[in-house]
Design a protein around this motif. Structure first.
Motif, PDB file in Angstrom:
ATOM      1  N   MET A 195       0.841  -1.194   0.000  1.00  0.00           N
ATOM      2  CA  MET A 195       0.000   0.000   0.000  1.00  0.00           C
ATOM      3  C   MET A 195       0.879   1.249   0.000  1.00  0.00           C
ATOM      4  SD  MET A 195      -2.965   1.096   2.734  1.00  0.00           S
ATOM      5  CE  MET A 195      -3.922  -0.357   2.337  1.00  0.00           C
ATOM      6  N   LYS A 196       0.612   2.183  -0.895  1.00  0.00           N
ATOM      7  CA  LYS A 196       1.415   3.396  -0.976  1.00  0.00           C
ATOM      8  C   LYS A 196       1.249   4.251   0.278  1.00  0.00           C
ATOM      9  CE  LYS A 196       1.492   5.827  -4.656  1.00  0.00           C
ATOM     10  NZ  LYS A 196       1.075   6.622  -5.827  1.00  0.00           N
ATOM     11  N   ASP A 197       2.326   4.983   0.596  1.00  0.00           N
ATOM     12  CA  ASP A 197       2.275   5.870   1.753  1.00  0.00           C
ATOM     13  C   ASP A 197       1.415   7.100   1.493  1.00  0.00           C
ATOM     14  OD1 ASP A 197       3.835   4.253   3.315  1.00  0.00           O
ATOM     15  OD2 ASP A 197       5.707   5.243   2.765  1.00  0.00           O
ATOM     16  N   TYR A 198       1.246   7.456   0.221  1.00  0.00           N
ATOM     17  CA  TYR A 198       0.372   8.572  -0.102  1.00  0.00           C
ATOM     18  C   TYR A 198      -0.110   8.441  -1.541  1.00  0.00           C
ATOM     19  CZ  TYR A 198       4.322  10.780  -2.558  1.00  0.00           C
ATOM     20  OH  TYR A 198       5.349  11.051  -3.413  1.00  0.00           O
ATOM     21  N   ASN A 199      -1.247   9.091  -1.803  1.00  0.00           N
ATOM     22  CA  ASN A 199      -1.786   9.185  -3.155  1.00  0.00           C
ATOM     23  C   ASN A 199      -1.799  10.650  -3.559  1.00  0.00           C
ATOM     24  OD1 ASN A 199      -2.353   6.422  -3.293  1.00  0.00           O
ATOM     25  ND2 ASN A 199      -4.366   6.693  -2.370  1.00  0.00           N
ATOM     26  N   GLU A 200      -1.508  10.915  -4.813  1.00  0.00           N
ATOM     27  CA  GLU A 200      -1.492  12.282  -5.308  1.00  0.00           C
ATOM     28  C   GLU A 200      -2.567  12.454  -6.370  1.00  0.00           C
ATOM     29  OE1 GLU A 200       1.672  15.599  -7.054  1.00  0.00           O
ATOM     30  OE2 GLU A 200       2.280  13.519  -6.749  1.00  0.00           O
ATOM     31  N   VAL A 201      -3.382  13.502  -6.202  1.00  0.00           N
ATOM     32  CA  VAL A 201      -4.407  13.853  -7.172  1.00  0.00           C
ATOM     33  C   VAL A 201      -4.062  15.227  -7.719  1.00  0.00           C
ATOM     34  CG1 VAL A 201      -6.867  14.265  -7.563  1.00  0.00           C
ATOM     35  CG2 VAL A 201      -6.140  12.505  -5.931  1.00  0.00           C
ATOM     36  N   LYS A 202      -3.996  15.363  -9.003  1.00  0.00           N
ATOM     37  CA  LYS A 202      -3.697  16.653  -9.620  1.00  0.00           C
ATOM     38  C   LYS A 202      -4.986  17.431  -9.856  1.00  0.00           C
ATOM     39  CE  LYS A 202       0.805  16.946 -10.373  1.00  0.00           C
ATOM     40  NZ  LYS A 202       1.610  18.099  -9.914  1.00  0.00           N
TER      41      LYS A 202
END
Length: 358
Positions: A1-8
């Motif tokens: 599981m990623k430590d964070y998700n980025e939404v532009k």
């Protein structure tokens, strides 16, 4: 599981963070040597300590405002400007807004107007701010009893979503924010609506995918129409009536409705208007209305308040030529904007909704 998700969202990033060390690292890497940290009295007490480790290498000044919608005014804004000026802040410095919708709205406005504009960072601490107020570049204060009458469009340098802050909230605040998530789900379509409407609000604190999905719905409308000239107005579903209820509550009640509570009541009005004017299925409208009813906070207006509510709705920024215009729903995933509604029609629907609680 990623430590964070980025939404532009256009040119800036919304970063949804899972781990404390990642939150600290991302904050410490902000390219500003000097920050004004804007808090309200609650986020100063319950949230500020979470960002302290990230700020040890930066020069920071803290400005604290009173909590609540009543602080979203010109006097509070002037106080922030005065601090920026007296402490020698410049355009290459930044404001970090640590708080809910009020802090994000007024902090963004202060930054966008001080010395013709400085950068700002949102660190929303409420569910409502995470999925709505901190997303989309709208910054405003209330004026003369009306919501968001003075403001600008200005996008933050970055927005950090750190769901650990949700643990500091009363359950009523979680429920208020969840109403906006349900609205986003209606605009997205059946899949998200069916999943969100089947859970309890506190579940979103443990399933960050829901928060991410709600954010992506809003971002999709902002990307297409950043300055709210067309389809972005779909995000106002439930809000023309809801803001009128919220303004009424601020004027009349010692303990006003929270934003999401007023929007839940506005949803009842605008779902019925959608049945009448945009052919929303009446069985679905009844089902959705029963879900939103769970989030309404009493007392609500009476029949004697209907004319005042219509007048408050009539000041909405979307209106043209003195008509009252709504964003309504044809079906899930298919909103319709700029639907003209007569005073008589709105009056009749308000009457029906109010009497349904008798």
């Amino acid at each position: 599981m990623k430590d964070y998700n980025e939404v532009k969202c256009l040119e800036h990033s919304i970063i949804i963070i899972r781990r404390e060390k990642v939150f600290t690292r991302l904050l410490s890497n902000l390219p500003f040597d000097r920050l004004l940290i804007l808090c309200d009295i609650n986020t100063w007490k319950y949230c500020f300590h979470e960002i302290v480790p990230a700020l040890s290498s930066k020069s920071c000044h803290i400005h604290i405002i009173e909590a609540g919608e009543e602080s979203k005014n010109l006097s509070t804004l002037e106080g922030i400007w005065e601090t920026l000026s007296n402490e020698g802040f410049r355009r290459n410095d930044a404001i970090l807004n640590l708080g809910g919708g009020v802090v994000c709205d007024i902090g963004g406005l202060a930054a966008a107007t001080f010395q013709r504009g400085m950068q700002f960072i949102h660190v929303p601490t409420t569910l409502l701010a995470m999925v709505d107020a901190a997303i989309g570049g709208k910054n405003a204060i209330n004026f003369e009893g009306l919501k968001n009458q003075i403001g600008v469009f200005a996008f933050p340098y970055q927005t950090f979503i750190y769901p650990k802050f949700l643990r500091t909230l009363p359950y009523r605040q979680i429920r208020s924010g969840f109403v906006e998530m349900l609205k986003h789900a209606l605009l997205k379509g059946d899949d998200l609506w069916n999943r969100l409407s089947a859970i309890e609000p506190e579940e979103v604190m443990h399933h960050l995918l829901y928060i991410s999905e709600a954010i992506k719905v809003k971002v999709s409308y902002v990307d297409e129409d950043p300055f709210d000239q067309g389809i972005r107005q779909a995000l106002n579903f439930g809000h023309t009536a809801g803001h009128a209820f919220e303004e009424w509550s601020l004027l009349k009640q010692p303990q006003p409705m929270l934003h999401g509570e007023a929007i839940a009541l506005g949803m009842l009005v605008e779902l019925e208007l959608s049945v009448k004017l945009t052919d929303l299925d009446d069985n679905f409208a009844l089902l959705a209305s029963n879900i939103f009813k769970k989030y309404i906070h009493f007392p609500i207006p009476t029949l004697q308040d209907i004319e005042q509510l219509i007048d408050l709705a009539g000041f909405d920024k979307k209106n043209k030529d003195q008509s009252i215009r709504f964003s309504l729903l044809q079906k899930t995933g298919k909103p319709v904007v700029q639907v003209a509604v007569s005073r008589e029609t709105l009056s009749n629907v308000l009457k029906n909704i109010i009497l349904s609680f008798s």
